[in-house]
Design a protein around this motif. Sequence first.
Motif, PDB file in Angstrom:
ATOM      1  N   ASP A 102      61.787  65.717  17.709  1.00 55.70           N
ATOM      2  CA  ASP A 102      63.009  66.115  18.031  1.00 55.70           C
ATOM      3  C   ASP A 102      63.652  65.948  16.441  1.00 55.70           C
ATOM      4  O   ASP A 102      62.948  65.261  15.510  1.00 55.70           O
ATOM      5  CB  ASP A 102      64.148  65.576  18.690  1.00 55.70           C
ATOM      6  N   GLU A 103      64.804  66.589  16.044  1.00 51.47           N
ATOM      7  CA  GLU A 103      65.557  66.736  14.814  1.00 51.47           C
ATOM      8  C   GLU A 103      65.864  65.188  14.327  1.00 51.47           C
ATOM      9  O   GLU A 103      65.951  64.844  13.091  1.00 51.47           O
ATOM     10  CB  GLU A 103      66.861  67.441  14.822  1.00 51.47           C
ATOM     11  N   ASP A 104      66.296  64.336  15.363  1.00 50.55           N
ATOM     12  CA  ASP A 104      66.680  62.728  14.698  1.00 50.55           C
ATOM     13  C   ASP A 104      65.520  62.207  14.335  1.00 50.55           C
ATOM     14  O   ASP A 104      65.500  61.647  13.386  1.00 50.55           O
ATOM     15  CB  ASP A 104      67.232  62.034  15.867  1.00 50.55           C
ATOM     16  N   ARG A 105      64.339  62.347  14.773  1.00 50.90           N
ATOM     17  CA  ARG A 105      63.071  61.727  14.324  1.00 50.90           C
ATOM     18  C   ARG A 105      62.324  62.074  13.075  1.00 50.90           C
ATOM     19  O   ARG A 105      62.117  61.533  12.202  1.00 50.90           O
ATOM     20  CB  ARG A 105      61.951  61.879  15.582  1.00 50.90           C
ATOM     21  N   LYS A 106      62.786  63.622  12.963  1.00 48.56           N
ATOM     22  CA  LYS A 106      62.334  64.410  11.775  1.00 48.56           C
ATOM     23  C   LYS A 106      63.377  63.801  10.518  1.00 48.56           C
ATOM     24  O   LYS A 106      62.959  63.474   9.441  1.00 48.56           O
ATOM     25  CB  LYS A 106      62.557  65.773  11.873  1.00 48.56           C
ATOM     26  N   GLU A 107      64.696  63.478  10.657  1.00 51.21           N
ATOM     27  CA  GLU A 107      65.348  63.061   9.794  1.00 51.21           C
ATOM     28  C   GLU A 107      65.353  61.673   9.410  1.00 51.21           C
ATOM     29  O   GLU A 107      65.157  61.184   8.041  1.00 51.21           O
ATOM     30  CB  GLU A 107      66.899  63.173  10.279  1.00 51.21           C
ATOM     31  N   GLN A 108      64.608  60.864  10.516  1.00 50.05           N
ATOM     32  CA  GLN A 108      64.431  59.532  10.056  1.00 50.05           C
ATOM     33  C   GLN A 108      63.170  59.586   9.064  1.00 50.05           C
ATOM     34  O   GLN A 108      62.911  58.693   8.376  1.00 50.05           O
ATOM     35  CB  GLN A 108      64.109  58.615  11.195  1.00 50.05           C
ATOM     36  N   VAL A 109      62.006  60.492   9.254  1.00 51.53           N
ATOM     37  CA  VAL A 109      61.065  60.336   8.765  1.00 51.53           C
ATOM     38  C   VAL A 109      61.401  60.860   7.005  1.00 51.53           C
ATOM     39  O   VAL A 109      60.851  60.504   6.195  1.00 51.53           O
ATOM     40  CB  VAL A 109      60.052  61.292   9.103  1.00 51.53           C
ATOM     41  N   ARG A 110      62.290  62.050   7.157  1.00 51.20           N
ATOM     42  CA  ARG A 110      62.801  62.282   5.742  1.00 51.20           C
ATOM     43  C   ARG A 110      63.239  61.399   4.984  1.00 51.20           C
ATOM     44  O   ARG A 110      63.084  61.035   3.828  1.00 51.20           O
ATOM     45  CB  ARG A 110      63.770  63.634   5.837  1.00 51.20           C
TER      46      ARG A 110
END
Length: 116
Positions: A102-110
């Motif tokens: 999901d986008e939250d996880r993608k943002e954490q990795v970014r």
Amino acid sequence: MSEAQSAVRTDVRDLTAFQKNILTVLAEEARYGLAIKRELEDYYGQEVNHGRLYPNLDDLVNKGLVEKSELDKRTNQYELTDDGFDAVLDDLQWSLSKFLTDEDRKEQVRDIVAEN
């Protein structure tokens, strides 16, 4: 993908977590055995036995993922080969494909990537 590439990929995916961690340490830079040991000890928070480290390094050398060279008569240096680098990337790609749901996880990795 050629048969040889497929065999290498399957072989790489059969590595232990400890062996993958060795590759990850070497992805930063070539190191001699004791420096690898220290990095792994920092990661694990406990002593890494020589009897565990060096056979695993030899196995990675035999698989063509790590190159071993002599720094002096008592010290060897270990460095990722191109296949070793590809193995680290393959492991990261697979892990991220399962993690980035999901986008939250993608943002954490970014954020993690931006910090480094």
